[in-house]
Design a protein around this motif. Structure first.
Motif, PDB file in Angstrom:
ATOM      1  N   ARG A  10      22.498-107.809  44.349  1.00 24.43           N
ATOM      2  CA  ARG A  10      23.199-108.401  43.197  1.00 24.43           C
ATOM      3  C   ARG A  10      22.787-107.691  41.901  1.00 24.43           C
ATOM      4  O   ARG A  10      23.623-107.420  41.037  1.00 24.43           O
ATOM      5  CB  ARG A  10      22.892-109.890  43.091  1.00 24.43           C
ATOM      6  CG  ARG A  10      23.657-110.766  44.046  1.00 24.43           C
ATOM      7  CD  ARG A  10      23.364-112.222  43.681  1.00 24.43           C
ATOM      8  NE  ARG A  10      23.578-113.145  44.752  1.00 24.43           N
ATOM      9  CZ  ARG A  10      24.647-113.897  44.903  1.00 24.43           C
ATOM     10  NH1 ARG A  10      25.643-113.801  44.044  1.00 24.43           N
ATOM     11  NH2 ARG A  10      24.750-114.747  45.900  1.00 24.43           N
TER      12      ARG A  10
ATOM     13  N   ARG B 217      31.736-106.502  40.640  1.00 22.28           N
ATOM     14  CA  ARG B 217      31.884-107.952  40.804  1.00 22.28           C
ATOM     15  C   ARG B 217      31.791-108.296  42.288  1.00 22.28           C
ATOM     16  O   ARG B 217      32.557-107.792  43.104  1.00 22.28           O
ATOM     17  CB  ARG B 217      33.245-108.396  40.262  1.00 22.28           C
ATOM     18  CG  ARG B 217      33.489-109.895  40.348  1.00 22.28           C
ATOM     19  CD  ARG B 217      34.810-110.258  39.700  1.00 22.28           C
ATOM     20  NE  ARG B 217      35.946-109.540  40.244  1.00 22.28           N
ATOM     21  CZ  ARG B 217      36.704-109.980  41.254  1.00 22.28           C
ATOM     22  NH1 ARG B 217      36.449-111.131  41.820  1.00 22.28           N
ATOM     23  NH2 ARG B 217      37.726-109.263  41.669  1.00 22.28           N
TER      24      ARG B 217
ATOM     25  N   GLU C 148      31.501-111.680  44.977  1.00 23.89           N
ATOM     26  CA  GLU C 148      31.671-113.128  45.097  1.00 23.89           C
ATOM     27  C   GLU C 148      31.034-113.584  46.400  1.00 23.89           C
ATOM     28  O   GLU C 148      30.991-112.831  47.375  1.00 23.89           O
ATOM     29  CB  GLU C 148      33.165-113.466  45.147  1.00 23.89           C
ATOM     30  CG  GLU C 148      33.954-112.896  43.998  1.00 23.89           C
ATOM     31  CD  GLU C 148      35.460-112.871  44.268  1.00 23.89           C
ATOM     32  OE1 GLU C 148      35.877-113.082  45.432  1.00 23.89           O
ATOM     33  OE2 GLU C 148      36.202-112.611  43.317  1.00 23.89           O
ATOM     34  N   GLU C 149      30.560-114.819  46.421  1.00 26.57           N
ATOM     35  CA  GLU C 149      30.059-115.361  47.682  1.00 26.57           C
ATOM     36  C   GLU C 149      31.243-115.702  48.558  1.00 26.57           C
ATOM     37  O   GLU C 149      32.266-116.181  48.084  1.00 26.57           O
ATOM     38  CB  GLU C 149      29.187-116.597  47.451  1.00 26.57           C
ATOM     39  CG  GLU C 149      27.845-116.227  46.890  1.00 26.57           C
ATOM     40  CD  GLU C 149      26.822-117.329  47.017  1.00 26.57           C
ATOM     41  OE1 GLU C 149      26.929-118.176  47.939  1.00 26.57           O
ATOM     42  OE2 GLU C 149      25.909-117.336  46.183  1.00 26.57           O
TER      43      GLU C 149
END
Length: 167
Positions: free
Chosen positions: A103, A112, A114-115
């Motif tokens: 991260r 970017r 995202e989970e």
């Protein structure tokens, strides 16, 4: 080069070097030499239209109609062999990296992530980097239930899988 550098490039470009979904296996083979057999069950007959599996070091590829459909890297063994860019040669790198480390590298590079929103086992975390033609999924295993956040996770695999219909 470190594994974090390789994974950051994977997130940025959707592939590992020239190994990207949509690339031609013939063109890749010209640069890296012929791939090795990567079938999970050697000797099993594939159904018509089913992708075949090849590999360059520890980078596994699904191939159909001479196009790379998926690029996958399993990192759970502690080290990985990656194509060096020289035909037939690989380079070994330690592969241990946490979600927190990745991260941080992604944030530094302006990527970017995202989970993953789908239900997953409690001991798993997936970061998804939206890409075209294929999102890149980084899947981590929780190694220490007592450690909160991302520092108690270790990368298990990274994969980018494109879409293809044989014509």
């Amino acid at each position: 080069m470190t594994i974090v550098d390789v994974l950051t490039e994977f997130a940025e470009s959707g592939g590992i070097g020239v190994l990207k979904p949509g690339a031609s296996l013939a063109e890749v083979s010209e640069r890296l030499g012929p791939p090795q057999d990567g079938e999970y069950f050697p000797g099993r007959r594939r159904k018509r239209g089913e992708p075949r599996n090849v590999r360059y070091g520890d980078v596994r590829l699904e191939v159909c109609c001479d196009k790379l459909l998926a690029v996958a890297l399993s990192t759970g063994s502690g080290s990985v062999d990656l194509p060096s860019g020289v035909s037939g040669e690989t380079e070994e790198l330690p592969s241990a990296v946490t979600a927190a480390q990745l991260r941080e590298a992604f944030a530094t590079a302006g990527i970017r992530a995202e989970e993953g929103l789908w239900p997953e086992p409690a001991d798993q975390l997936t970061l998804v980097v939206p890409r075209s033609p294929a999102d890149v999924h980084f899947t981590f295993r929780r190694t220490d239930a007592d450690v909160s956040g991302d520092s108690g996770t270790v990368l298990h695999s990274a994969i980018a899988r494109g879409h293809h219909v044989c014509g």
